[in-house]
Design an enzyme around this catalytic site. Structure first.
Site, PDB file in Angstrom:
ATOM      1  CB  CYS A   1     -22.351  36.970  64.869  1.00  0.00           C
ATOM      2  SG  CYS A   1     -23.121  38.082  66.072  1.00  0.00           S
TER       3      CYS A   1
ATOM      4  CG  HIS B   1     -23.617  32.705  67.043  1.00  0.00           C
ATOM      5  ND1 HIS B   1     -24.223  31.996  66.021  1.00  0.00           N
ATOM      6  CD2 HIS B   1     -23.493  33.975  66.592  1.00  0.00           C
ATOM      7  CE1 HIS B   1     -24.453  32.800  65.001  1.00  0.00           C
ATOM      8  NE2 HIS B   1     -24.014  34.018  65.316  1.00  0.00           N
TER       9      HIS B   1
END
Length: 307
Positions: free
Chosen positions: A216, A200
């Protein structure tokens, strides 16, 4: 061998910077790179070129990393003698914009945690192309997992629901954070089939090139927007750990060494020799250059061929 002598072997570093070139370097803001490669060749191909940059007034390496599209940690390791917070104006630094393709990388996404870089490889007709981007990954205790995955979902302007582990640290967070400047996912989300992690954007770009996330993979805003439209649901994603990579360009062997944060290598020199044994083209290594690169761990691909 001194560091200065070794650096003279790198392309572009011995150029005399004229005033016109200095002005060009100060204005130059690279993005991700794209090159044609041959993935089946051993050793892996070297892509990109390092670039010199002249530090201007009131500049520091953390802002330069963001503007130049490289990871902060990679920029610091490539310039160990430069104060990252107060570099002297006029100092020449190296932008680490070259890389050896990870061994075994294939079409799809390959994420090498050791170098904090993501590679996208795809076919266009008979050509195999690659783009590569710096990333931020999970911190100690929240490490980004290794393994084979695929893209399970994609979302533009995602909302963020803090997971229990994050909520335990920050109980004041709302149940859901809507899209906008306070959303840590940024403007794009690429979810993997392991629901714990995804790729992301970020509202904290200074974290790119560091191990600061909860697992992440973070990317600069302009990089994630580029990657988002180049991958689809089902795209293969390999998350690997290769701190040592041996590559080649135009008959010259290059060695790229990163710190072994996960302590997976018992004998780094043996790993280099193992990779070299896969090459059957008659090339030879200069072991003095190899040992120097292993000691430096600069993250820059350096030539190690015997003359």
């Amino acid at each position: 061998m001194t560091r200065n002598k070794a650096l003279k072997l790198l392309p572009l570093l011995t150029l005399t910077l004229t005033l016109a070139w200095v002005c060009e370097a100060l204005a130059w803001q690279p993005r991700n790179r794209e090159e044609s490669i041959i993935t089946a060749r051993l050793p892996a191909p070297l892509v990109g070129e390092p670039r010199p940059y002249i530090i201007g007034l009131e500049e520091d390496l953390i802002n330069l990393a963001w503007r130049s599209g490289v990871g902060y940690g990679a920029l610091v390791r490539a310039n160990p003698d430069v104060d990252p917070w107060l570099p002297a104006p006029g100092t020449s630094v190296v932008l680490p914009l070259s890389a050896v393709l990870p061994a075994g990388a294939k079409p799809g996404v390959t994420i090498n945690l050791a170098e904090l870089r993501l590679y996208l490889i795809w076919q266009e007709g008979e050509d195999t192309l690659v783009r590569y981007y710096p990333i931020g990954i999970g911190r100690e205790g929240r490490e980004t997992p290794l393994g084979e995955f695929h893209v399970a979902n994609r979302a533009k302007n995602p909302s963020w629901t803090p997971p229990p582990s994050v909520r335990a640290e920050r109980p004041y967070l709302p149940g859901t954070v809507p899209p906008g400047p306070d959303n840590p996912l940024g403007d794009f989300w690429i979810g993997l089939n392991d629901r714990r992690i995804g790729i992301h954007g970020t509202n904290q770009p200074f974290g790119v090139g560091r191990q600061v996330s909860s697992g992440c993979i973070r990317m600069y805003p302009d990089h994630i927007s580029d990657l988002f439209y180049r991958v689809q649901t089902g795209t293969h994603v390999d998350i690997i750990y290769q701190p040592i990579k041996l590559g080649q360009r135009d008959g010259t062997l290059y060695l790229e060494v990163h710190p072994d944060e996960r302590a997976t290598l018992g004998d780094p020199l043996a790993e280099v020799l193992r990779q070299k044994a896969l090459v059957a083209d008659g090339s030879r290594l200069d072991l003095d250059l190899v040992r120097f690169a292993l000691a430096e761990k600069s993250g820059l691909p350096v030539p190690v061929s015997a003359r």
